[in-house]
Each structure stands twice: as structure tokens, then as C-alpha cells.
Scaffold this motif. Structure first.
Motif, PDB file in Angstrom:
ATOM      1  N   PHE A 240      37.297  42.933  54.652  1.00  0.00           N
ATOM      2  CA  PHE A 240      37.275  41.570  54.130  1.00  0.00           C
ATOM      3  C   PHE A 240      36.851  40.582  55.217  1.00  0.00           C
TER       4      PHE A 240
ATOM      5  N   ARG B 109      33.785  38.193  54.655  1.00  0.00           N
ATOM      6  CA  ARG B 109      34.021  36.744  54.676  1.00  0.00           C
ATOM      7  C   ARG B 109      33.109  36.060  55.692  1.00  0.00           C
TER       8      ARG B 109
ATOM      9  N   GLU C   9      27.951  37.753  43.275  1.00  0.00           N
ATOM     10  CA  GLU C   9      29.222  38.478  43.154  1.00  0.00           C
ATOM     11  C   GLU C   9      29.000  39.971  43.335  1.00  0.00           C
TER      12      GLU C   9
ATOM     13  N   VAL D 226      28.568  40.829  47.022  1.00  0.00           N
ATOM     14  CA  VAL D 226      29.857  40.781  47.734  1.00  0.00           C
ATOM     15  C   VAL D 226      30.646  42.055  47.463  1.00  0.00           C
ATOM     16  N   ALA D 227      30.663  42.469  46.207  1.00  0.00           N
ATOM     17  CA  ALA D 227      31.386  43.690  45.836  1.00  0.00           C
ATOM     18  C   ALA D 227      30.804  44.905  46.559  1.00  0.00           C
TER      19      ALA D 227
ATOM     20  N   VAL E  24      35.149  40.016  41.772  1.00  0.00           N
ATOM     21  CA  VAL E  24      34.615  38.869  42.504  1.00  0.00           C
ATOM     22  C   VAL E  24      34.244  37.828  41.466  1.00  0.00           C
TER      23      VAL E  24
ATOM     24  N   PRO F 116      31.963  41.827  38.489  1.00  0.00           N
ATOM     25  CA  PRO F 116      31.005  41.048  39.279  1.00  0.00           C
ATOM     26  C   PRO F 116      29.674  40.871  38.555  1.00  0.00           C
TER      27      PRO F 116
ATOM     28  N   ILE G 256      38.519  36.912  45.072  1.00  0.00           N
ATOM     29  CA  ILE G 256      38.127  38.278  45.430  1.00  0.00           C
ATOM     30  C   ILE G 256      39.360  39.177  45.389  1.00  0.00           C
TER      31      ILE G 256
ATOM     32  N   TRP H 233      40.373  43.161  45.845  1.00  0.00           N
ATOM     33  CA  TRP H 233      39.806  44.398  46.385  1.00  0.00           C
ATOM     34  C   TRP H 233      40.917  45.235  47.018  1.00  0.00           C
TER      35      TRP H 233
ATOM     36  N   THR I  31      44.401  40.278  46.849  1.00  0.00           N
ATOM     37  CA  THR I  31      43.556  39.236  46.256  1.00  0.00           C
ATOM     38  C   THR I  31      43.649  37.983  47.110  1.00  0.00           C
TER      39      THR I  31
END
Length: 363
Positions: free
Chosen positions: A154, A158, A167, A170-171, A192, A205, A218, A220, A232
Motif C-alpha cells: 500500500f 500510495r 481504479e 490501482v488494483a 478501489v 474496480p 481502497i 485490500w 481498508t
């Protein structure tokens, strides 16, 4: 005695209490929990005196590596699992057999019942899952690792967020980073949700971009090999709307209060009520529609469950999520989630990703 032998001994005690002379374990993760074998298409028969794993030649080498001391019935080429089970039950002279009702289909049950003339079947539920609720030291350490891998992944994602990222991207990046840090993959398909899509508690996503709205939810977790984590966070990527701070801090207050209520003997529904009361008092009770949390382990959703409708009591060794949320259709959602170990004297937060309001801002 090995960890897996100890678990089988405890299972036999549970079987005795439920008057189950023998148990057929068909759920893959339950077989893994009891034997250490990580392959699939394999069943385990447990009797008061012994155990027999039914597998096939594809796993011969792996079986020697994962559980060298376990007796194995190796299916012949072309032999169906049903026929192998009948042969194995006959070799063990099993006349009464409990089966995992939550794992075996009605069709499988009927076929096995029709094929076993000398063995009577009965459904059983939750025997192995009940054991899995309390984690041993190895399980706790594996979960700690999953939490660490999730945090590191993460942090990288980030730091690399850009307005043009979708999204989906990002996933995908979360999956990549978890593997870079030694994980087997993600615990589950990540959620996401940018802006209004954060109001979907289990949203998939999409192609919506990070820059389309000023905040993103988010959800995960990492799979460290067998054991999983679940977190989360909401990140603020632009100028936040005025309502966001109130919603965010309400959820955070509810989460912290619920975590503080976790200790041995605490009732699951009471811990849920602590968070729900705070969210309801703030005027968002109808916007918190799911339970407060659930157990994690070999699966992402395990017992115990914390919700208004589930009775249960927390005990040392349980690992649970605490994840209150507020979801406002058309506007967005906020959920904050951590993994909590119930200890002998209280609790320990296993996840340490920053979550204060000022720490949610990106850039």
C-alpha cells in the motif's frame, strides 16, 4: 507432536463430543489445516485411531514434502473420487461417517450414500471451522506477515498514485506490489472506489480515474502463503468536500471505540453495537448496513462474525476485522478497517497503516 497432528487430536475430541465416529473432510482449506497439504482434489478421512488422505499421483512428490508421515490412498489412473472414497472407507472399516455439510453438495452426498452399502452417512457442520477460529502461534505469525506485506504494498502504491491512474490500475498495482514483497498474492479482488463509487461496499474496480474525485476508498489484503490480511483506507487526493471530514471522523471514532471494546469474553454483538451507536448518533445509522467485522485466517471470511444478529463471544487467539463504514449513494463512502488479535488480556492491532484524518491526504 506436530502442529497438524495436534489439530487432528483436537478434531477427534470435537468428533467425540458430537458423536461422530469418523469424519470425511472435503473442504480444501480444512484438509490443509489438518494435514499441511496444500494441493487440491484431495479428501481426508479421520477416525478415532487414524487418518487417511485420498489424493492422486499428481501430488506424490508434494505429499512427501508437505506431510511425509501421513497415510495416503493414491487414486489409480482414471479412478473416480467416489470409487476411491468407497475403497478407502472399506479399508478403514468405517460403518458410520459424518461429512462436511457446508462443503459437500447434495448431489455428492447422495452419490456417496448410494455407493456405500456398509457405511451410513450423516451431515456435520463446523467441526474443523470451530478449531480454526482460535489461531495458534504459527497462524498468528503468518497473519502478521500478511499484514506487513499489505502495508508495504500500500505504501508503494500510495506514493505512486497519479490523477490519470484508474481504479483497475490501482488494483493491479496492489497485486504486483504484494508479490514483490513476498506475498502469494492478494487475499481477495481488491475494492478501489473513487468518489461516489466508494459507496459500493463491494464495488468492482472500473476505469474511473483517481483524479475524477478528491477521495478514494481502497480495500485490500495480502496472502502471505496461506494466511490473509484485510484492510481498508480512504485516501484524500484533492480538496475534500466539507462533509467528508465529518463522515471520516465519525467512522474513525466508531472503529477506535469498537477496537477498544475487544477483549476475551466480549460478546460479538456488543462490540458491533459500540460502533453502530456512534454512527447512528451522528445521523448515519441507516448508511451502515453490514456487520462490524469477521474472522480471518486461511479464508478471508471466517468465524467469528460481529454483527447485530450474530451471537458469539471473543476468545484469545481469534483474529477479527473491525470495519465500520458509512455509504452515501451518489456521494461516496468511508470505511476504515484493521485486523485485531484477541489476546489473553485484551487485544493487539496487527495492522499499522496510518488512518488519522491528517494522515489520509496524499501529496
Amino acid at each position: 507432536m506436530s502442529i497438524h497432528a495436534t489439530r487432528r487430536r483436537k478434531l477427534r475430541q470435537a468428533m467425540k463430543k458430537q458423536n461422530a465416529p469418523a469424519l470425511l473432510v472435503t473442504k480444501v482449506v480444512n484438509v490443509t489445516y489438518l494435514t499441511g497439504f496444500t494441493g487440491d482434489s484431495s479428501y481426508l478421512i479421520v477416525t478415532p485411531d487414524t487418518e487417511l488422505l485420498i489424493s492422486d499421483s499428481r501430488y506424490s512428490i508434494q505429499l512427501d514434502e508437505d506431510c511425509p508421515d501421513l497415510a495416503v490412498y493414491e487414486r489409480k489412473t482414471g479412478q473416480k473420487m467416489l470409487d476411491a472414497m468407497v475403497d478407502a472407507l472399506g479399508s478403514l472399516e468405517v460403518t458410520e461417517l459424518a461429512v462436511e455439510a457446508d462443503a459437500m453438495t447434495i448431489g455428492e452426498y447422495r452419490r456417496l450414500d448410494g455407493a456405500t452399502e456398509k457405511t451410513s452417512l450423516s451431515p456435520a457442520s463446523g467441526m474443523v471451522e470451530g478449531l480454526r477460529t482460535i489461531k495458534d502461534k504459527t497462524e498468528i505469525e503468518a497473519t502478521r506477515l500478511a499484514c506487513l506485506q499489505a502495508r508495504r504494498a500500500f505504501e508503494v502504491v500510495r506514493a505512486s498514485l497519479t490523477p490519470d491512474m484508474t481504479e483497475k490500475q490501482v488494483a493491479a498495482d496492489l497485486e504486483h506490489q504484494v508479490r514483490r514483497f513476498g506475498g502469494a498474492g492478494l487475499s481477495f479482488p481488491p475494492i478501489v472506489g473513487v468518489g461516489p463509487r466508494g459507496a459500493l461496499p463491494h464495488g468492482t474496480p472500473s476505469d474511473r480515474r483517481i483524479g475524477d474525485d478528491p477521495f478514494v476508498l481502497i480495500d485490500w489484503g495480502a496472502n502471505s502463503g496461506l494466511y490473509v490480511s484485510d484492510l481498508t483506507r480512504v485516501l484524500i487526493t484533492g480538496k475534500p468536500p466539507a462533509k467528508l471530514r465529518k463522515v471520516y471522523e465519525t467512522v474513525l471514532e466508531a472503529q477506535l471505540a469498537a477496537i477498544d471494546a475487544i477483549s476475551p469474553g466480549a460478546k460479538c454483538e456488543d462490540v458491533d453495537a459500540v460502533a453502530r451507536k456512534i454512527i447512528t448518533k451522528a445521523g448515519y445509522g441507516k448508511n451502515f448496513g453490514h456487520g462490524l467485522g469477521h474472522g480471518t485466517g486461511l479464508e478471508i471470511h471466517e468465524s467469528p462474525r460481529m454483527s447485530p444478529s450474530v451471537e458469539g463471544e471473543l476468545a484469545p487467539g481469534m483474529i477479527v476485522t473491525v470495519e465500520p463504514g458509512i455509504y452515501l449513494p451518489g456521494w461516496g463512502g468511508v470505511r476504515i478497517e484493521d485486523d485485531i488479535l484477541v489476546t489473553k488480556t485484551g487485544h493487539e492491532v496487527l495492522t499499522d497503516v496510518p488512518k488519522q484524518w491528517d494522515e489520509a491526504f496524499v501529496g
